[in-house]
Design an enzyme around this catalytic site. Sequence first.
Site, PDB file in Angstrom:
ATOM      1  N   CYS A 160      23.399  45.162  38.808  1.00 57.99           N
ATOM      2  CA  CYS A 160      22.942  44.056  37.982  1.00 57.99           C
ATOM      3  C   CYS A 160      22.635  42.894  38.904  1.00 57.99           C
ATOM      4  O   CYS A 160      22.712  43.017  40.122  1.00 57.99           O
ATOM      5  CB  CYS A 160      23.989  43.659  36.955  1.00 57.99           C
ATOM      6  SG  CYS A 160      25.327  42.721  37.670  1.00 57.99           S
ATOM      7  N   LYS A 218      32.144  35.692  24.494  1.00 60.00           N
ATOM      8  CA  LYS A 218      31.333  36.904  24.670  1.00 60.00           C
ATOM      9  C   LYS A 218      32.186  38.028  25.277  1.00 60.00           C
ATOM     10  O   LYS A 218      32.154  39.164  24.809  1.00 60.00           O
ATOM     11  CB  LYS A 218      30.148  36.600  25.608  1.00 60.00           C
ATOM     12  CG  LYS A 218      29.433  37.839  26.111  1.00 60.00           C
ATOM     13  CD  LYS A 218      28.271  37.502  27.002  1.00 60.00           C
ATOM     14  CE  LYS A 218      28.607  37.336  28.456  1.00 60.00           C
ATOM     15  NZ  LYS A 218      28.910  38.562  29.201  1.00 60.00           N
ATOM     16  N   ASN A 219      32.945  37.688  26.301  1.00 63.93           N
ATOM     17  CA  ASN A 219      33.676  38.738  27.022  1.00 63.93           C
ATOM     18  C   ASN A 219      34.872  39.285  26.243  1.00 63.93           C
ATOM     19  O   ASN A 219      35.496  40.261  26.672  1.00 63.93           O
ATOM     20  CB  ASN A 219      34.112  38.240  28.406  1.00 63.93           C
ATOM     21  CG  ASN A 219      32.920  38.112  29.348  1.00 63.93           C
ATOM     22  OD1 ASN A 219      31.813  38.496  29.002  1.00 63.93           O
ATOM     23  ND2 ASN A 219      33.155  37.565  30.534  1.00 63.93           N
ATOM     24  N   ASP A 277      33.082  33.397  37.161  1.00 66.23           N
ATOM     25  CA  ASP A 277      32.041  33.003  36.209  1.00 66.23           C
ATOM     26  C   ASP A 277      31.829  31.482  36.169  1.00 66.23           C
ATOM     27  O   ASP A 277      30.824  31.023  35.633  1.00 66.23           O
ATOM     28  CB  ASP A 277      32.393  33.503  34.800  1.00 66.23           C
ATOM     29  CG  ASP A 277      32.196  35.007  34.670  1.00 66.23           C
ATOM     30  OD1 ASP A 277      31.658  35.623  35.601  1.00 66.23           O
ATOM     31  OD2 ASP A 277      32.589  35.563  33.628  1.00 66.23           O
ATOM     32  N   ARG A 279      27.573  47.073  40.830  1.00 67.08           N
ATOM     33  CA  ARG A 279      28.783  46.963  39.989  1.00 67.08           C
ATOM     34  C   ARG A 279      29.318  48.367  39.757  1.00 67.08           C
ATOM     35  O   ARG A 279      29.020  49.002  38.760  1.00 67.08           O
ATOM     36  CB  ARG A 279      28.480  46.217  38.696  1.00 67.08           C
ATOM     37  CG  ARG A 279      28.096  44.793  39.051  1.00 67.08           C
ATOM     38  CD  ARG A 279      28.072  43.776  37.999  1.00 67.08           C
ATOM     39  NE  ARG A 279      29.177  43.615  37.101  1.00 67.08           N
ATOM     40  CZ  ARG A 279      29.227  42.596  36.247  1.00 67.08           C
ATOM     41  NH1 ARG A 279      28.259  41.708  36.210  1.00 67.08           N
ATOM     42  NH2 ARG A 279      30.233  42.467  35.415  1.00 67.08           N
ATOM     43  N   ARG A 291      22.136  35.285  26.906  1.00 63.62           N
ATOM     44  CA  ARG A 291      23.145  36.345  26.832  1.00 63.62           C
ATOM     45  C   ARG A 291      24.531  35.772  26.563  1.00 63.62           C
ATOM     46  O   ARG A 291      25.390  36.475  26.041  1.00 63.62           O
ATOM     47  CB  ARG A 291      23.214  37.113  28.164  1.00 63.62           C
ATOM     48  CG  ARG A 291      22.060  38.079  28.388  1.00 63.62           C
ATOM     49  CD  ARG A 291      22.252  38.805  29.707  1.00 63.62           C
ATOM     50  NE  ARG A 291      23.624  39.210  29.862  1.00 63.62           N
ATOM     51  CZ  ARG A 291      24.336  39.142  30.983  1.00 63.62           C
ATOM     52  NH1 ARG A 291      23.768  38.723  32.099  1.00 63.62           N
ATOM     53  NH2 ARG A 291      25.591  39.511  31.021  1.00 63.62           N
TER      54      ARG A 291
HETATM   55  C1  UD1 Z   1      34.142  41.014  33.734  1.00 67.47           C
HETATM   56  C2  UD1 Z   1      33.329  39.984  32.997  1.00 67.47           C
HETATM   57  C3  UD1 Z   1      32.480  39.168  33.964  1.00 67.47           C
HETATM   58  C4  UD1 Z   1      33.369  38.585  35.074  1.00 67.47           C
HETATM   59  C5  UD1 Z   1      34.217  39.672  35.723  1.00 67.47           C
HETATM   60  C6  UD1 Z   1      35.208  39.128  36.735  1.00 67.47           C
HETATM   61  C7  UD1 Z   1      32.946  41.049  30.861  1.00 67.47           C
HETATM   62  C8  UD1 Z   1      31.962  41.633  29.913  1.00 67.47           C
HETATM   63  N1  UD1 Z   1      32.463  40.654  32.051  1.00 67.47           N
HETATM   64  O1  UD1 Z   1      33.208  41.909  34.346  1.00 67.47           O
HETATM   65  O2  UD1 Z   1      31.849  38.113  33.241  1.00 67.47           O
HETATM   66  O3  UD1 Z   1      32.539  37.978  36.045  1.00 67.47           O
HETATM   67  O4  UD1 Z   1      34.965  40.382  34.707  1.00 67.47           O
HETATM   68  O5  UD1 Z   1      36.049  38.196  36.132  1.00 67.47           O
HETATM   69  O6  UD1 Z   1      34.108  40.879  30.538  1.00 67.47           O
HETATM   70  N2  UD1 Z   1      34.939  46.904  40.696  1.00 67.47           N
HETATM   71  C9  UD1 Z   1      34.937  48.069  41.425  1.00 67.47           C
HETATM   72  N3  UD1 Z   1      35.050  49.257  40.767  1.00 67.47           N
HETATM   73  C10 UD1 Z   1      35.181  49.333  39.414  1.00 67.47           C
HETATM   74  C11 UD1 Z   1      35.179  48.123  38.671  1.00 67.47           C
HETATM   75  C12 UD1 Z   1      35.058  46.925  39.340  1.00 67.47           C
HETATM   76  O7  UD1 Z   1      34.835  48.054  42.645  1.00 67.47           O
HETATM   77  O8  UD1 Z   1      35.289  50.440  38.874  1.00 67.47           O
HETATM   78  C13 UD1 Z   1      34.793  45.604  41.382  1.00 67.47           C
HETATM   79  C14 UD1 Z   1      33.468  44.924  41.025  1.00 67.47           C
HETATM   80  O9  UD1 Z   1      32.410  45.396  41.813  1.00 67.47           O
HETATM   81  C15 UD1 Z   1      33.772  43.470  41.283  1.00 67.47           C
HETATM   82  C16 UD1 Z   1      35.247  43.369  40.906  1.00 67.47           C
HETATM   83  O10 UD1 Z   1      35.757  44.700  40.925  1.00 67.47           O
HETATM   84  O11 UD1 Z   1      33.623  43.181  42.641  1.00 67.47           O
HETATM   85  C17 UD1 Z   1      35.500  42.724  39.562  1.00 67.47           C
HETATM   86  O12 UD1 Z   1      34.916  43.468  38.557  1.00 67.47           O
HETATM   87  P1  UD1 Z   1      35.517  43.569  37.081  1.00 67.47           P
HETATM   88  O13 UD1 Z   1      36.788  42.801  36.967  1.00 67.47           O
HETATM   89  O14 UD1 Z   1      35.538  45.000  36.720  1.00 67.47           O
HETATM   90  O15 UD1 Z   1      34.391  42.829  36.260  1.00 67.47           O
HETATM   91  P2  UD1 Z   1      33.700  43.292  34.930  1.00 67.47           P
HETATM   92  O16 UD1 Z   1      34.716  43.879  34.012  1.00 67.47           O
HETATM   93  O17 UD1 Z   1      32.499  44.089  35.258  1.00 67.47           O
END
Ligand code: UD1
Length: 421
Positions: free
Chosen positions: A119, A24-25, A310, A124, A402
């Site tokens: 979420c 999915k990711n 995850d 997030r 999902r």
């Molecule tokens: C992706 C995955 C999700 C997984 C996560 C961490 C997808 C669709 N989802 O989510 O399943 O759990 O990686 O491996 O690929 N953060 C900030 N600011 C930002 C972006 C992120 O502070 O602009 C923080 C988030 O709050 C969180 C951490 O960084 O604490 C990790 O987030 P991120 O790696 O961005 O996860 P996703 O891409 O949302």
Amino acid sequence: MEKQKLVINGGNRLEGEIAVHGAKNSALPLLSATVLVSEGECVLHNCPKLTDVDYAMRILSCIGVKCKREGSTVIADASVAENTEVPQSLMREMRSSIVFLGAMLGRMKSCKLSFPGGCELGPRPIDLHLSALREMGAEITEQHGFLMCTAPKGLHGANISLSFPSVGATENIMLAAVRAKGVTQIHNAAREPEICDLAEFLSGCGAKVHGAGTDIIIVEGVKTLHGCEHRVIPDRIVTASYLCAAACCGGELILSGANAEHLGQMIPILQSMGCKIYSFGKDSIYIRVTGRLKAPQTIRTMPYPGFPTDAQALIMTATTKAQGTTVFVENIFENRYRHVSELRRMGANIKVEGKVAVVEGVDRLYGSELQATDLRGGAALVLAALSAEGKSVVTKLCHIDRGYENIERSLRLAGADIKRV
Ligand code: UD1
């Protein structure tokens, strides 16, 4: 849909073969990447049939990308994609819809998206995505829950240092950079296998992306991209889920289509608990579990190649009946222990203090009425129910659907007593 539930009679050993579907990711950023391809069709094989993927395909249709599914293959033709607005209702359905931002800016030079908000895992933020895109020349304003984005002079390359290796931010920057003017460097980039998959797809379309899988990614902008055929990598978290199912229930499973190289610390941790695991090349994994498992060492969730957040809830379920104490430290998301209260109702002994959870192994879990709290937490409850004494009912399946294609069918074929009603 919301009324559906899984009825599970626990206690069966698992035995047989489970086919692992595409990730999915990976599929979500790949679908977003098709927006950038103005010449020819993109053909994505092994694209899982999941509600999140359906939403991504609906977003593509809104933008004007012609998109159709043939079995597990999705074909996208973005030659005339020009709509710059995605309805709020669709953006809200899926937090990862933010990954359309980089691609839309890269192709249309402007877009209006609703702010994805929080979420079930807690807040997030997308500050890293926005500041990087601004460095590349985007003007982004936030108005009444909407992100108004334009790049009046087009996007240009930039040297970007991420303060945290965010997966989504790395993907958005890569997507924005492939058709930007000049070279973009991403320092402290995420190194997840899904990043490599995206780089491989983009390269197949004619993009120049180097260093994916390391912490520095360099993208040289090109003028146009052409379509290509690509196979989505296997879902490493679905793989981890079925490995944990065997760990919870005992038995013997072959996971076909699974790549052990993407599992990082998952396999050594399960082995330290007493599971026998062998992998065959890049496309199948065998697991055998007999007797009571031992508690593993402290599990700390970290960016890849560390232990994936995850898979935290999934392996926690396996530790609830292991001999000894397991300590978890959740370093990625602040609200990722919501499955714990449900596991406790089944008899698990788990204490949570901030980002630390301590699990004391118990002899048995008992069937109960359970509510899926989020995607992986929901799958973890299914595993707990499979290994519990008696009957359980799991509701709120929308979370599980999902990320898992027909989870009950896969588990039933391996001997579990599980049905959707
Ligand atoms: C992706 C995955 C999700 C997984 C996560 C961490 C997808 C669709 N989802 O989510 O399943 O759990 O990686 O491996 O690929 N953060 C900030 N600011 C930002 C972006 C992120 O502070 O602009 C923080 C988030 O709050 C969180 C951490 O960084 O604490 C990790 O987030 P991120 O790696 O961005 O996860 P996703 O891409 O949302």
